[in-house]
Scaffold this motif. Sequence first.
Motif, mmCIF file in Angstrom:
data_model
loop_
_atom_site.group_PDB
_atom_site.id
_atom_site.type_symbol
_atom_site.label_atom_id
_atom_site.label_comp_id
_atom_site.label_asym_id
_atom_site.label_seq_id
_atom_site.Cartn_x
_atom_site.Cartn_y
_atom_site.Cartn_z
ATOM 1 N N SER A 60 0.900 -0.854 -0.185
ATOM 2 C CA SER A 60 0.029 0.307 0.204
ATOM 3 C C SER A 60 1.062 1.030 -0.352
ATOM 4 O O SER A 60 1.771 1.509 0.482
ATOM 5 C CB SER A 60 -1.130 0.350 1.123
ATOM 6 O OG SER A 60 -0.188 0.129 2.574
ATOM 7 N N GLN A 61 0.690 2.166 -0.990
ATOM 8 C CA GLN A 61 0.819 3.729 -0.630
ATOM 9 C C GLN A 61 0.662 4.442 -0.357
ATOM 10 O O GLN A 61 -0.505 5.454 -0.545
ATOM 11 C CB GLN A 61 2.141 3.878 -2.279
ATOM 12 C CG GLN A 61 2.215 5.049 -1.734
ATOM 13 C CD GLN A 61 3.007 5.168 -3.893
ATOM 14 O OE1 GLN A 61 2.930 4.267 -4.706
ATOM 15 N NE2 GLN A 61 3.802 6.296 -4.373
ATOM 16 N N ARG A 62 1.198 5.464 0.289
ATOM 17 C CA ARG A 62 0.568 6.421 0.770
ATOM 18 C C ARG A 62 1.704 7.734 1.000
ATOM 19 O O ARG A 62 2.533 7.544 1.782
ATOM 20 C CB ARG A 62 0.316 6.685 2.803
ATOM 21 C CG ARG A 62 -1.438 5.646 2.935
ATOM 22 C CD ARG A 62 -1.349 5.500 4.698
ATOM 23 N NE ARG A 62 -2.918 4.248 4.407
ATOM 24 C CZ ARG A 62 -2.542 3.410 4.469
ATOM 25 N NH1 ARG A 62 -1.605 2.731 4.200
ATOM 26 N NH2 ARG A 62 -3.678 2.588 4.282
ATOM 27 N N GLY A 63 1.319 8.262 -0.455
ATOM 28 C CA GLY A 63 1.933 9.521 -0.131
ATOM 29 C C GLY A 63 2.913 8.734 -1.185
ATOM 30 O O GLY A 63 3.487 8.293 -1.996
ATOM 31 N N ASN A 64 4.720 9.334 0.286
ATOM 32 C CA ASN A 64 5.785 8.569 -0.106
ATOM 33 C C ASN A 64 6.402 7.059 1.043
ATOM 34 O O ASN A 64 7.884 7.575 0.129
ATOM 35 C CB ASN A 64 6.984 9.803 -0.488
ATOM 36 C CG ASN A 64 7.623 10.165 0.660
ATOM 37 O OD1 ASN A 64 7.052 10.267 1.682
ATOM 38 N ND2 ASN A 64 8.533 10.807 1.049
ATOM 39 N N GLU A 65 5.579 6.655 1.073
ATOM 40 C CA GLU A 65 5.287 5.687 1.625
ATOM 41 C C GLU A 65 4.575 4.431 1.118
ATOM 42 O O GLU A 65 3.561 4.673 0.919
ATOM 43 C CB GLU A 65 5.017 6.291 3.508
ATOM 44 C CG GLU A 65 5.788 6.876 4.285
ATOM 45 C CD GLU A 65 5.137 6.525 5.994
ATOM 46 O OE1 GLU A 65 6.129 7.449 6.370
ATOM 47 O OE2 GLU A 65 4.347 6.661 6.088
ATOM 48 N N LEU A 66 5.754 3.530 1.424
ATOM 49 C CA LEU A 66 5.462 1.608 0.889
ATOM 50 C C LEU A 66 5.693 1.284 1.820
ATOM 51 O O LEU A 66 6.690 1.428 2.284
ATOM 52 C CB LEU A 66 6.442 2.281 -0.605
ATOM 53 C CG LEU A 66 5.849 0.355 -1.024
ATOM 54 C CD1 LEU A 66 4.286 0.661 -1.784
ATOM 55 C CD2 LEU A 66 7.131 0.082 -2.608
ATOM 56 N N ASN A 67 3.983 0.479 2.186
ATOM 57 C CA ASN A 67 3.914 -0.611 2.855
ATOM 58 C C ASN A 67 3.909 -1.540 2.356
ATOM 59 O O ASN A 67 3.736 -1.787 1.123
ATOM 60 C CB ASN A 67 3.392 -0.395 4.160
ATOM 61 C CG ASN A 67 3.257 1.243 4.958
ATOM 62 O OD1 ASN A 67 4.023 1.385 5.739
ATOM 63 N ND2 ASN A 67 2.048 2.183 4.590
ATOM 64 N N PHE A 68 5.220 -2.398 2.806
ATOM 65 C CA PHE A 68 5.052 -4.025 1.926
ATOM 66 C C PHE A 68 5.403 -5.393 2.733
ATOM 67 O O PHE A 68 5.872 -4.923 3.818
ATOM 68 C CB PHE A 68 6.023 -3.785 0.903
ATOM 69 C CG PHE A 68 7.398 -3.660 1.112
ATOM 70 C CD1 PHE A 68 7.785 -4.872 1.222
ATOM 71 C CD2 PHE A 68 7.738 -2.436 1.145
ATOM 72 C CE1 PHE A 68 9.627 -4.552 1.975
ATOM 73 C CE2 PHE A 68 9.012 -1.874 1.746
ATOM 74 C CZ PHE A 68 10.360 -3.365 2.035
ATOM 75 N N ARG A 69 4.851 -6.564 2.084
ATOM 76 C CA ARG A 69 5.470 -7.562 2.439
ATOM 77 C C ARG A 69 4.879 -8.854 1.857
ATOM 78 O O ARG A 69 4.355 -8.732 0.371
ATOM 79 C CB ARG A 69 4.587 -7.759 4.102
ATOM 80 C CG ARG A 69 3.020 -8.518 3.968
ATOM 81 C CD ARG A 69 2.119 -9.200 5.117
ATOM 82 N NE ARG A 69 0.544 -9.220 4.977
ATOM 83 C CZ ARG A 69 -0.171 -10.076 5.720
ATOM 84 N NH1 ARG A 69 0.703 -9.530 7.151
ATOM 85 N NH2 ARG A 69 -1.270 -10.002 5.221
ATOM 86 N N TYR A 70 5.410 -10.082 2.049
ATOM 87 C CA TYR A 70 5.275 -11.263 1.220
ATOM 88 C C TYR A 70 3.992 -12.105 1.838
ATOM 89 O O TYR A 70 4.005 -12.208 2.598
ATOM 90 C CB TYR A 70 6.539 -11.964 1.012
ATOM 91 C CG TYR A 70 7.297 -11.377 -0.540
ATOM 92 C CD1 TYR A 70 7.078 -11.526 -1.067
ATOM 93 C CD2 TYR A 70 8.728 -12.029 -0.399
ATOM 94 C CE1 TYR A 70 7.720 -10.719 -2.440
ATOM 95 C CE2 TYR A 70 9.534 -11.361 -0.769
ATOM 96 C CZ TYR A 70 9.524 -10.618 -2.167
ATOM 97 O OH TYR A 70 9.796 -10.458 -3.070
#
Length: 536
Positions: free
Chosen positions: A476-486
């Motif tokens: 998920s992306q909020r502005g210039n922050e990217l959250n991620f996982r496998y």
Amino acid sequence: MRKTTLLIILLSGLLPAQNFTKQDTLKGSDTHFRNFWDVKKYELSVEPNFNEKSVSGSNKITFEITQEVQNPVFQIDLQQPMAYRLISDDSKLSARREGDFIFIETKKSYKKGETHTFTIDYWGQPVIAKNAPWDGGWVFAKDANGNPFVSVAQEGIGASVWLPIKDLWSDEPDEGIVMKIITPKDLTGVGNGRLISKTTENDKNIFVWEVKNPINAYSIVPSVGKYVNFKDIYDGEKGKLDLDYWVLDYNLDKARKQFKQVKPMMQAFEYWFGPYPFYEDSYKLVETPYLGMEHQSNVAYGNGYENGYLGRDLSGTGVGLNWDFIIIHETGHEWFANSITAKDQADMWIHEGFTSYSETLFTEKYMDKASAEKYVQGIRRNIANDIPIIGTYGVRNEGSGDMYYKGANMLHTIRQIIGNDDKFRQILRGLGKEFYHQTVTTQQIENYFSRHSGIDLSSIFNQYLRTTKVPVLEYSQRGNELNFRYTNAVENLHIPLKINDFQMITPTDKWQTVRLMNLQPVQFDDNYYVKYQSVK
């Protein structure tokens, strides 16, 4: 116990149960009927009879004893309904038949290092292929002019479908073969290696072919037809390579044009994989009454002299219409299947994964890198993810057909992880040197890649070879922050990913956050065989 081994055991519990028999074990395992002797050479004759759809001949098997044994029993494979006769005056030898196996019983001792021979005559009407090369057996067809057109396809079913032989992938004749093909006077017999003599006796032609290198059993293939021959020479890494072409007489002009693809193909493959592995035996394309097969120094061709795969592109991108699939793919097997051969059919991905990827590597050299990446991503549409790519060991069982397209994409993903095309190329060339003319296991290939890349790639091999899962990157992306996982991943999967052309992330099964360089939607690199899923 290594984590890799534990994971394989855990995953095996997820696989559908398969019922294998004693017959399967005798076919696929190095049992006590096989593990004390090593084949050195086959000297065989074969005479196909078109009208009777039968074959007959003999096979002289030269072998070396590898451990001292007393009164051993030798297993020779010959599938029913083929008949046989052991040619021997030795009262201490006797033979009995059990299904698809001949057991030669002995009443004497054998010492390590001794060399012996068995000679076995054979005859009968072998299994006829219904849809060669996908099902095995002989093909007794007619060409467009009504002439006999005969060959055999036997990778899956085995050469023992007609020939008495030690039909075990891990034991190749170290000193090669001599094959005598007997045909009617108006036809030509083509075999592996080089033609060393042609004679005529009693209104029959006798063609003698010789292979000097080790050869896998399913590659030992005679073809008979109204052939004409033309030749060329390729100036390769090891000197001059003889190119030998055998085609039906009325296809000569088409073949001269289509086979011009061979030289740029050889240039590409030698660049990526190292020298062609069989200079001594030459390179040969032979027209056959089925689509194609990778018979060593005797590549079967039946693609209709058109580009693509029977005129279509397996990638759906149009890229594959720029070259002849059968010429490229089946020749790639000279490196992976013929020089480097899996010890067990369960590891057949070593043949098909690398060779499928050879299509991409050829495209990159022949066309450009963008076209190659387009092609390898396109063939993903053929991946079923039905069962794991690695089959069951010891019972002549292959895994999923995904060994082709998924295998290629696994290698392409590993290439991205290594992140250095020259290093990746040197690893491929190194494989050709390290395992030149050898039979190998998946573990040997895995270890070589990890050792020479300097990266533990075991989790990648586990993911793609031993499960049907495709890793999913949830983000998920909020502005210039990217959250991620496998998710959908094996434990400790290690596939770092490139985003926005230059930034690297290293996902795990835990959520992580990174800052992007701008507010634009994140761009993923499709060269990784990973699915990307936006979540809220």
